[in-house]
Design an enzyme around this catalytic site. Structure first.
Site, PDB file in Angstrom:
ATOM      1  N   CYS A   1       0.102   1.328  -6.608  1.00 12.83           N
ATOM      2  CA  CYS A   1       1.143   1.854  -5.723  1.00 12.83           C
ATOM      3  C   CYS A   1       2.425   2.162  -6.494  1.00 12.83           C
ATOM      4  O   CYS A   1       3.100   1.252  -6.982  1.00 12.83           O
ATOM      5  CB  CYS A   1       1.399   0.824  -4.616  1.00 12.83           C
ATOM      6  SG  CYS A   1       2.853   1.118  -3.615  1.00 12.83           S
TER       7      CYS A   1
ATOM      8  N   CYS B   1       5.551   0.544  -5.099  1.00  9.74           N
ATOM      9  CA  CYS B   1       5.500  -0.894  -5.391  1.00  9.74           C
ATOM     10  C   CYS B   1       5.994  -1.165  -6.811  1.00  9.74           C
ATOM     11  O   CYS B   1       6.766  -2.105  -7.040  1.00  9.74           O
ATOM     12  CB  CYS B   1       4.082  -1.433  -5.242  1.00  9.74           C
ATOM     13  SG  CYS B   1       3.377  -1.280  -3.597  1.00  9.74           S
TER      14      CYS B   1
END
Length: 129
Positions: free
Chosen positions: A29, A32
């Site tokens: 991600c 993230c």
């Protein structure tokens, strides 16, 4: 305090211990990965708070248990009570404001409000039956 990894064996006991921020994330991600340094820097500036991460790839049961549909998702707990949940990365200033708000809460009042809400819900269930 260093960021700790959470899994089903340590999640519940960890979030019961004062203020705990939990970052649900995954290695693939991009947002993230962008949020990780903000989370780490804020962790270093707030050593009295537990900063924890749940890798949703390695711990899918925790993601399911909390209904995680987008990552990163940040949660704030205090004394075992979930006070905040939001998908998306926060800038450092917003993360610090969240921490300050959680620190400033009167948990006796929060617990009273939770108990009143539960009593109301239980009364509604009894009346519906």
């Amino acid at each position: 305090m260093a960021t700790i990894a959470l899994d089903p064996t340590n999640f519940e006991n960890t979030v019961k211990q004062g203020i705990v921020l939990v970052d649900f994330w995954a290695p693939w991600c991009g947002p993230c990965r962008a949020f990780a340094p903000v989370f780490e820097k804020t962790s270093a500036a707030n050593p009295d708070i537990t900063f924890a991460k749940v890798n949703t790839e390695e711990q899918p049961s925790l993601g399911r248990a909390f209904g995680i549909q987008a990552i990163p998702t940040l949660m704030a707990f205090r004394d075992g009570v979930l006070l905040f949940q939001q998908a998306g990365a926060l800038p450092g200033s917003a993360l610090q404001r969240l921490i300050d708000e959680v620190r400033g809460l009167d948990m006796t009042k929060v617990m009273s409000e939770i108990e009143a809400q539960q009593a109301k819900e239980n009364g509604a269930k009894v009346n519906a039956a």
